[in-house]
Design a protein around this motif. Structure first.
Motif, PDB file in Angstrom:
ATOM      1  N   ASN A 175     -37.384 -15.489  -4.835  1.00  0.00           N
ATOM      2  CA  ASN A 175     -37.713 -15.991  -6.166  1.00  0.00           C
ATOM      3  C   ASN A 175     -37.517 -14.951  -7.264  1.00  0.00           C
ATOM      4  O   ASN A 175     -37.099 -15.275  -8.376  1.00  0.00           O
ATOM      5  CB  ASN A 175     -39.155 -16.512  -6.190  1.00  0.00           C
ATOM      6  CG  ASN A 175     -39.321 -17.767  -5.363  1.00  0.00           C
ATOM      7  OD1 ASN A 175     -38.374 -18.549  -5.228  1.00  0.00           O
ATOM      8  ND2 ASN A 175     -40.501 -17.970  -4.806  1.00  0.00           N
ATOM      9  N   LYS A 176     -37.799 -13.695  -6.952  1.00  0.00           N
ATOM     10  CA  LYS A 176     -37.635 -12.623  -7.940  1.00  0.00           C
ATOM     11  C   LYS A 176     -36.151 -12.459  -8.292  1.00  0.00           C
ATOM     12  O   LYS A 176     -35.786 -12.353  -9.467  1.00  0.00           O
ATOM     13  CB  LYS A 176     -38.203 -11.318  -7.385  1.00  0.00           C
ATOM     14  CG  LYS A 176     -38.114 -10.132  -8.348  1.00  0.00           C
ATOM     15  CD  LYS A 176     -38.812  -8.923  -7.741  1.00  0.00           C
ATOM     16  CE  LYS A 176     -38.741  -7.718  -8.676  1.00  0.00           C
ATOM     17  NZ  LYS A 176     -37.356  -7.238  -8.873  1.00  0.00           N
ATOM     18  N   ASP A 177     -35.309 -12.465  -7.275  1.00  0.00           N
ATOM     19  CA  ASP A 177     -33.864 -12.337  -7.498  1.00  0.00           C
ATOM     20  C   ASP A 177     -33.316 -13.522  -8.301  1.00  0.00           C
ATOM     21  O   ASP A 177     -32.495 -13.356  -9.206  1.00  0.00           O
ATOM     22  CB  ASP A 177     -33.120 -12.260  -6.159  1.00  0.00           C
ATOM     23  CG  ASP A 177     -33.448 -10.995  -5.392  1.00  0.00           C
ATOM     24  OD1 ASP A 177     -33.790  -9.997  -6.040  1.00  0.00           O
ATOM     25  OD2 ASP A 177     -33.368 -11.012  -4.154  1.00  0.00           O
ATOM     26  N   ILE A 178     -33.802 -14.714  -7.946  1.00  0.00           N
ATOM     27  CA  ILE A 178     -33.350 -15.930  -8.637  1.00  0.00           C
ATOM     28  C   ILE A 178     -33.757 -15.876 -10.104  1.00  0.00           C
ATOM     29  O   ILE A 178     -32.973 -16.210 -10.997  1.00  0.00           O
ATOM     30  CB  ILE A 178     -33.941 -17.179  -7.957  1.00  0.00           C
ATOM     31  CG1 ILE A 178     -33.325 -17.363  -6.557  1.00  0.00           C
ATOM     32  CG2 ILE A 178     -33.687 -18.436  -8.804  1.00  0.00           C
ATOM     33  CD1 ILE A 178     -33.958 -18.457  -5.744  1.00  0.00           C
ATOM     34  N   ALA A 179     -34.988 -15.464 -10.353  1.00  0.00           N
ATOM     35  CA  ALA A 179     -35.490 -15.377 -11.725  1.00  0.00           C
ATOM     36  C   ALA A 179     -34.653 -14.415 -12.560  1.00  0.00           C
ATOM     37  O   ALA A 179     -34.298 -14.714 -13.711  1.00  0.00           O
ATOM     38  CB  ALA A 179     -36.955 -14.924 -11.705  1.00  0.00           C
ATOM     39  N   GLU A 180     -34.312 -13.286 -11.989  1.00  0.00           N
ATOM     40  CA  GLU A 180     -33.515 -12.289 -12.714  1.00  0.00           C
ATOM     41  C   GLU A 180     -32.106 -12.798 -12.991  1.00  0.00           C
ATOM     42  O   GLU A 180     -31.577 -12.627 -14.092  1.00  0.00           O
ATOM     43  CB  GLU A 180     -33.450 -10.993 -11.898  1.00  0.00           C
ATOM     44  CG  GLU A 180     -34.783 -10.255 -11.829  1.00  0.00           C
ATOM     45  CD  GLU A 180     -34.700  -9.015 -10.965  1.00  0.00           C
ATOM     46  OE1 GLU A 180     -33.642  -8.796 -10.331  1.00  0.00           O
ATOM     47  OE2 GLU A 180     -35.705  -8.268 -10.911  1.00  0.00           O
ATOM     48  N   GLU A 181     -31.497 -13.466 -12.007  1.00  0.00           N
ATOM     49  CA  GLU A 181     -30.122 -13.940 -12.181  1.00  0.00           C
ATOM     50  C   GLU A 181     -30.033 -15.062 -13.203  1.00  0.00           C
ATOM     51  O   GLU A 181     -29.067 -15.138 -13.973  1.00  0.00           O
ATOM     52  CB  GLU A 181     -29.549 -14.402 -10.841  1.00  0.00           C
ATOM     53  CG  GLU A 181     -28.105 -14.887 -10.933  1.00  0.00           C
ATOM     54  CD  GLU A 181     -27.340 -14.706  -9.648  1.00  0.00           C
ATOM     55  OE1 GLU A 181     -26.274 -15.323  -9.518  1.00  0.00           O
ATOM     56  OE2 GLU A 181     -27.797 -13.945  -8.770  1.00  0.00           O
ATOM     57  N   LEU A 182     -31.035 -15.944 -13.216  1.00  0.00           N
ATOM     58  CA  LEU A 182     -31.010 -17.085 -14.141  1.00  0.00           C
ATOM     59  C   LEU A 182     -31.751 -16.796 -15.441  1.00  0.00           C
ATOM     60  O   LEU A 182     -31.829 -17.659 -16.320  1.00  0.00           O
ATOM     61  CB  LEU A 182     -31.614 -18.323 -13.460  1.00  0.00           C
ATOM     62  CG  LEU A 182     -30.878 -18.836 -12.205  1.00  0.00           C
ATOM     63  CD1 LEU A 182     -31.578 -20.069 -11.659  1.00  0.00           C
ATOM     64  CD2 LEU A 182     -29.421 -19.144 -12.526  1.00  0.00           C
ATOM     65  N   GLU A 183     -32.320 -15.604 -15.527  1.00  0.00           N
ATOM     66  CA  GLU A 183     -33.063 -15.179 -16.714  1.00  0.00           C
ATOM     67  C   GLU A 183     -34.215 -16.140 -17.028  1.00  0.00           C
ATOM     68  O   GLU A 183     -34.388 -16.632 -18.136  1.00  0.00           O
ATOM     69  CB  GLU A 183     -32.120 -15.068 -17.922  1.00  0.00           C
ATOM     70  CG  GLU A 183     -31.050 -14.003 -17.725  1.00  0.00           C
ATOM     71  CD  GLU A 183     -30.133 -13.865 -18.940  1.00  0.00           C
ATOM     72  OE1 GLU A 183     -30.149 -14.750 -19.805  1.00  0.00           O
ATOM     73  OE2 GLU A 183     -29.402 -12.859 -19.016  1.00  0.00           O
ATOM     74  N   GLU A 190     -40.121 -20.361  -8.875  1.00  0.00           N
ATOM     75  CA  GLU A 190     -40.928 -20.908  -7.781  1.00  0.00           C
ATOM     76  C   GLU A 190     -41.082 -22.425  -7.914  1.00  0.00           C
ATOM     77  O   GLU A 190     -40.978 -23.165  -6.930  1.00  0.00           O
ATOM     78  CB  GLU A 190     -42.304 -20.246  -7.768  1.00  0.00           C
ATOM     79  CG  GLU A 190     -42.281 -18.778  -7.356  1.00  0.00           C
ATOM     80  CD  GLU A 190     -43.630 -18.112  -7.541  1.00  0.00           C
ATOM     81  OE1 GLU A 190     -44.526 -18.745  -8.163  1.00  0.00           O
ATOM     82  OE2 GLU A 190     -43.797 -16.974  -7.078  1.00  0.00           O
ATOM     83  N   VAL A 191     -41.306 -22.892  -9.147  1.00  0.00           N
ATOM     84  CA  VAL A 191     -41.485 -24.328  -9.397  1.00  0.00           C
ATOM     85  C   VAL A 191     -40.198 -25.088  -9.087  1.00  0.00           C
ATOM     86  O   VAL A 191     -40.217 -26.131  -8.427  1.00  0.00           O
ATOM     87  CB  VAL A 191     -41.916 -24.580 -10.860  1.00  0.00           C
ATOM     88  CG1 VAL A 191     -41.873 -26.071 -11.165  1.00  0.00           C
ATOM     89  CG2 VAL A 191     -43.309 -24.021 -11.102  1.00  0.00           C
ATOM     90  N   HIS A 192     -39.070 -24.563  -9.558  1.00  0.00           N
ATOM     91  CA  HIS A 192     -37.781 -25.207  -9.295  1.00  0.00           C
ATOM     92  C   HIS A 192     -37.506 -25.259  -7.795  1.00  0.00           C
ATOM     93  O   HIS A 192     -37.021 -26.269  -7.279  1.00  0.00           O
ATOM     94  CB  HIS A 192     -36.653 -24.453  -9.997  1.00  0.00           C
ATOM     95  CG  HIS A 192     -36.538 -24.758 -11.459  1.00  0.00           C
ATOM     96  ND1 HIS A 192     -36.424 -26.051 -11.953  1.00  0.00           N
ATOM     97  CD2 HIS A 192     -36.491 -23.932 -12.542  1.00  0.00           C
ATOM     98  CE1 HIS A 192     -36.322 -26.004 -13.266  1.00  0.00           C
ATOM     99  NE2 HIS A 192     -36.376 -24.735 -13.657  1.00  0.00           N
ATOM    100  N   ARG A 193     -37.821 -24.185  -7.119  1.00  0.00           N
ATOM    101  CA  ARG A 193     -37.579 -24.127  -5.676  1.00  0.00           C
ATOM    102  C   ARG A 193     -38.455 -25.150  -4.948  1.00  0.00           C
ATOM    103  O   ARG A 193     -37.990 -25.849  -4.032  1.00  0.00           O
ATOM    104  CB  ARG A 193     -37.864 -22.718  -5.164  1.00  0.00           C
ATOM    105  CG  ARG A 193     -37.525 -22.514  -3.688  1.00  0.00           C
ATOM    106  CD  ARG A 193     -37.574 -21.055  -3.345  1.00  0.00           C
ATOM    107  NE  ARG A 193     -37.153 -20.776  -1.976  1.00  0.00           N
ATOM    108  CZ  ARG A 193     -36.668 -19.626  -1.569  1.00  0.00           C
ATOM    109  NH1 ARG A 193     -36.526 -18.629  -2.426  1.00  0.00           N
ATOM    110  NH2 ARG A 193     -36.308 -19.441  -0.322  1.00  0.00           N
TER     111      ARG A 193
END
Length: 218
Positions: A175-183, A190-193
């Protein structure tokens, strides 16, 4: 005599269906398959009147088997027999060209009725499935009964963001990596996942990966 091929990855299920059908007279199971690719090979070799096929199978799912049968113009009718009554499965099966869709919880009488209807060149869709077809017909996403359809929305109606999340999750990003990539914030990721897993009705990464491949989501 109606010649039938059974395609299901569970031996006990195939044995039960075979016993039920051959007890009727006038119906014979000429061969069986435990996965989608094997089903196509068996059909090509035996040229049955009807293929009774499950949806969730290894190698190739039942919907793709039906699609390939119709694309190749094989002279065989297809009756989907599944435990799934979700709208996504039903619409995709009809779009693929299935002649019938029956739930595994159907009665013996309805099963035989469906088989005979399809064998005679008709269409048969169990009650709950018919309601889904009618709903999509009204919404303009599929043409009921005829087997001729217009394109339906992306399976599971994933949003653009959910598709991005899906791609990143399948790349094993947290989730941390996803948040950084999608800004976006980690909480938003976490909610989207969570929503993605819920829409696809999966509980872990393996199930998510399998379903994404099965429905061509990636």
């Amino acid at each position: 005599m109606i010649n039938v091929v059974l395609a299901d990855d569970h031996v006990l299920v195939r044995d039960g269906i075979k016993a039920l059908l051959e007890d009727q007279g006038g119906i014979i199971v000429i061969d069986e398959a435990s996965n989608g690719k094997e089903a196509l090979e068996v059909i090509s070799r035996n040229k049955p009147d009807i293929l009774i096929v499950d949806i969730r199978m290894p190698e190739m799912n039942g919907i793709e088997v039906v699609r390939q049968i119709n694309t190749s113009q094989m002279d065989v009718k297809t009756l989907v027999l599944s435990m799934h009554d979700s709208e996504e499965y039903v619409v995709q099966a009809i779009q693929a060209g299935a002649d019938g869709y029956l739930l595994k919880g159907a009665s013996k009488e309805e099963f035989i009725k469906a088989l005979n209807k399809v064998a005679s060149g008709g269409k048969y869709f169990t009650g709950d499935v018919s309601a889904i077809i009618m709903k999509n017909f009204v919404n303009g996403t599929t043409t009921a009964v005829t087997g001729k359809q217009t394109p339906v929305e992306t399976p599971f109606k994933l949003t653009k963001r959910e598709k991005q999340i899906l791609s990143l999750v399948l790349q094993l990003k947290n989730n941390k990596d996803i948040a950084e990539e999608l800004e976006i914030s980690k909480r938003t990721a976490e909610v989207h996942r969570f929503n993605l897993m819920k829409k696809l009705d999966v509980k872990n990464l393996m199930e998510l990966n399998n379903k994404a491949k099965e429905f061509g989501l990636v």
